[in-house]
Design a protein around this motif. Structure first.
Motif, PDB file in Angstrom:
ATOM      1  N   ASP A   5       0.976  -1.252  -0.037  1.00 17.98           N
ATOM      2  CA  ASP A   5      -0.001   0.028  -0.182  1.00 17.98           C
ATOM      3  C   ASP A   5       0.797   1.283  -0.053  1.00 17.98           C
ATOM      4  OD1 ASP A   5      -2.218  -1.309  -0.140  1.00 17.98           O
ATOM      5  OD2 ASP A   5      -2.876  -1.259   1.899  1.00 17.98           O
ATOM      6  N   ARG A   6       2.069   1.243   0.834  1.00 24.00           N
ATOM      7  CA  ARG A   6       2.848   2.480   0.673  1.00 24.00           C
ATOM      8  C   ARG A   6       3.361   2.830  -0.550  1.00 24.00           C
ATOM      9  NH1 ARG A   6       6.977   1.210   5.112  1.00 24.00           N
ATOM     10  NH2 ARG A   6       7.807   3.180   4.620  1.00 24.00           N
ATOM     11  N   VAL A   7       4.089   1.450  -1.271  1.00 18.44           N
ATOM     12  CA  VAL A   7       4.540   1.795  -2.476  1.00 18.44           C
ATOM     13  C   VAL A   7       3.635   2.156  -3.617  1.00 18.44           C
ATOM     14  CG1 VAL A   7       5.626   0.464  -4.381  1.00 18.44           C
ATOM     15  CG2 VAL A   7       6.407   0.045  -2.115  1.00 18.44           C
ATOM     16  N   ILE A   8       2.355   1.887  -3.634  1.00 20.51           N
ATOM     17  CA  ILE A   8       1.275   2.240  -4.517  1.00 20.51           C
ATOM     18  C   ILE A   8       0.964   3.494  -4.295  1.00 20.51           C
ATOM     19  CG2 ILE A   8      -1.074   1.899  -5.071  1.00 20.51           C
ATOM     20  CD1 ILE A   8      -0.604  -1.251  -4.427  1.00 20.51           C
ATOM     21  N   GLY A   9       0.949   3.921  -2.726  1.00 17.84           N
ATOM     22  CA  GLY A   9       0.648   5.317  -2.609  1.00 17.84           C
ATOM     23  C   GLY A   9       1.766   6.273  -3.165  1.00 17.84           C
ATOM     24  N   ILE A  10       3.260   6.070  -3.037  1.00 12.58           N
ATOM     25  CA  ILE A  10       4.107   6.796  -3.485  1.00 12.58           C
ATOM     26  C   ILE A  10       4.038   6.791  -4.960  1.00 12.58           C
ATOM     27  CG2 ILE A  10       6.628   6.722  -3.811  1.00 12.58           C
ATOM     28  CD1 ILE A  10       6.732   5.465  -1.003  1.00 12.58           C
ATOM     29  N   LEU A  11       3.638   5.734  -5.705  1.00 15.40           N
ATOM     30  CA  LEU A  11       3.717   5.632  -7.026  1.00 15.40           C
ATOM     31  C   LEU A  11       2.596   6.604  -7.704  1.00 15.40           C
ATOM     32  CD1 LEU A  11       4.508   1.901  -7.842  1.00 15.40           C
ATOM     33  CD2 LEU A  11       6.116   3.933  -8.250  1.00 15.40           C
ATOM     34  N   ASN A  12       1.581   6.456  -7.031  1.00 15.22           N
ATOM     35  CA  ASN A  12       0.403   7.160  -7.517  1.00 15.22           C
ATOM     36  C   ASN A  12       0.683   8.791  -7.156  1.00 15.22           C
ATOM     37  OD1 ASN A  12      -1.644   5.179  -8.560  1.00 15.22           O
ATOM     38  ND2 ASN A  12      -2.211   4.982  -6.321  1.00 15.22           N
ATOM     39  N   ALA A  13       1.410   9.097  -6.341  1.00 14.88           N
ATOM     40  CA  ALA A  13       1.794  10.564  -6.018  1.00 14.88           C
ATOM     41  C   ALA A  13       2.698  10.999  -7.117  1.00 14.88           C
ATOM     42  CB  ALA A  13       2.331  10.657  -4.644  1.00 14.88           C
ATOM     43  N   LEU A  14       3.525  10.119  -7.796  1.00 11.68           N
ATOM     44  CA  LEU A  14       4.446  10.761  -8.902  1.00 11.68           C
ATOM     45  C   LEU A  14       3.814  10.661 -10.230  1.00 11.68           C
ATOM     46  CD1 LEU A  14       7.470   8.346  -7.506  1.00 11.68           C
ATOM     47  CD2 LEU A  14       7.121  10.766  -7.243  1.00 11.68           C
ATOM     48  N   LYS A  15       2.443  10.265 -10.301  1.00  8.57           N
ATOM     49  CA  LYS A  15       2.002  10.206 -11.884  1.00  8.57           C
ATOM     50  C   LYS A  15       1.843  11.727 -12.271  1.00  8.57           C
ATOM     51  CE  LYS A  15      -0.849   6.030 -11.355  1.00  8.57           C
ATOM     52  NZ  LYS A  15      -2.638   5.655 -11.541  1.00  8.57           N
TER      53      LYS A  15
END
Length: 124
Positions: A114-124
């Motif tokens: 979940d943390r990795v997905i959150g970070i990746l989504n923030a970088l979109k």
């Protein structure tokens, strides 16, 4: 009831005439964790145990057993094959390959993912 991976790991341990402690010494894993894998549950939390690829590599080496077979039993083979394709693709840049290597080494738990997905989504 034990899952197929757990039954296989226990059978391999017994076939090699290893105690849990001997396997722990060979792999660097905790002997109680190895037994939890065989039972397919964390005996403290009663939750299923999901081994990482690194854990399976250590067990495969200890038992002289193909890693691919253990990965198939966990359903991780398809993911591992996809990651290997990325890592071997000359058209994929090194930074993306580094990200894939990190993902491969991560523990497979929802909080980390979940943390990795959150970070990746923030970088979109």
């Amino acid at each position: 009831m034990q899952n197929e991976l757990g039954r296989t790991l226990e059978a391999l341990r017994k076939e090699n005439k290893f105690s849990l402690r001997e396997v722990a010494e060979l792999t660097g894993l905790n002997f109680t964790y190895i037994r939890d894998l065989e039972l397919n549950k964390n005996r403290s939390t009663k939750q299923p145990v999901k081994p990482t690829t690194d854990t399976l590599q250590k067990l495969a080496a200890a038992y002289d057993y193909p890693l691919e077979n253990l990965l198939k039993l966990t359903g991780q083979l398809e993911v591992a094959n996809a990651f290997e394709k990325i890592l071997n693709d000359p058209d994929v840049n090194e930074k993306k390959k580094e990200a894939v290597r990190i993902l491969m080494e991560m523990d497979d738990n929802d909080e980390s993912l979940d943390r990795v997905i959150g970070i990746l989504n923030a970088l979109k």
